[in-house]
Write a protein that holds these residues in place. Structure first.
Motif, short mmCIF file in Angstrom:
data_model
loop_
_atom_site.label_atom_id
_atom_site.label_comp_id
_atom_site.label_asym_id
_atom_site.label_seq_id
_atom_site.Cartn_x
_atom_site.Cartn_y
_atom_site.Cartn_z
N GLY A 1 5.45 -57.15 -15.18
CA GLY A 1 5.38 -58.00 -13.99
C GLY A 1 6.74 -58.20 -13.34
O GLY A 1 6.88 -58.09 -12.11
N VAL B 1 3.94 -63.75 -11.84
CA VAL B 1 3.07 -64.57 -12.68
C VAL B 1 2.88 -63.89 -14.04
O VAL B 1 2.81 -64.55 -15.08
N LEU B 2 2.86 -62.57 -14.03
CA LEU B 2 2.70 -61.83 -15.29
C LEU B 2 3.88 -62.04 -16.22
O LEU B 2 3.75 -61.87 -17.44
N SER B 3 5.04 -62.37 -15.68
CA SER B 3 6.22 -62.54 -16.53
C SER B 3 6.10 -63.75 -17.45
O SER B 3 6.87 -63.88 -18.40
N PHE B 4 5.15 -64.64 -17.20
CA PHE B 4 4.92 -65.78 -18.06
C PHE B 4 4.00 -65.46 -19.23
O PHE B 4 3.69 -66.32 -20.05
N SER B 5 3.57 -64.21 -19.31
CA SER B 5 2.66 -63.81 -20.38
C SER B 5 3.37 -63.84 -21.73
O SER B 5 4.55 -63.52 -21.85
N VAL C 1 5.35 -62.58 -5.98
CA VAL C 1 4.92 -63.79 -6.70
C VAL C 1 3.72 -63.46 -7.59
O VAL C 1 3.64 -63.91 -8.75
N GLY C 2 2.82 -62.64 -7.08
CA GLY C 2 1.66 -62.24 -7.89
C GLY C 2 2.07 -61.51 -9.15
O GLY C 2 1.52 -61.76 -10.23
#
Length: 87
Positions: A57, A44-48, A40-41
């Motif tokens: 991510g 979150v980077l995939s929304f960058s 999950v951490g």
């Protein structure tokens, strides 16, 4: 962690099957929880908006997930095979 726990159980005199069962019960839940939190951490980077960061991510989360699959499915199968081949 799985290898050390398995060796510890075997050192206590458990049979290979008993050691595998105890190891998976003992270490399986923490591995699943840790993997979920870490994935999950990284997801979150995939929304960058920065595309390389998003791919990093997503691919890291996927890699960590497959490492968990290896720990919980493949490694115990290899331990069981090692014990039967060694005889």
């Amino acid at each position: 962690h799985m290898i050390v726990a398995y060796r510890s159980c075997r050192g206590q005199g458990l049979s290979p099957k008993g050691a595998l069962e105890k190891t998976v019960r003992w270490k399986g839940t923490p591995i699943v929880y840790t993997t979920c939190v870490t994935c999950v951490g990284f997801l979150v980077l995939s929304f960058s908006n920065f595309l390389p960061m998003g791919w990093f991510g997503a691919l890291t989360a996927l890699t960590i997930f497959w490492a968990m699959v290896g720990d919980l499915l493949i490694l115990p199968a290899l331990f069981g095979r090692k014990e039967t081949v060694g005889r």
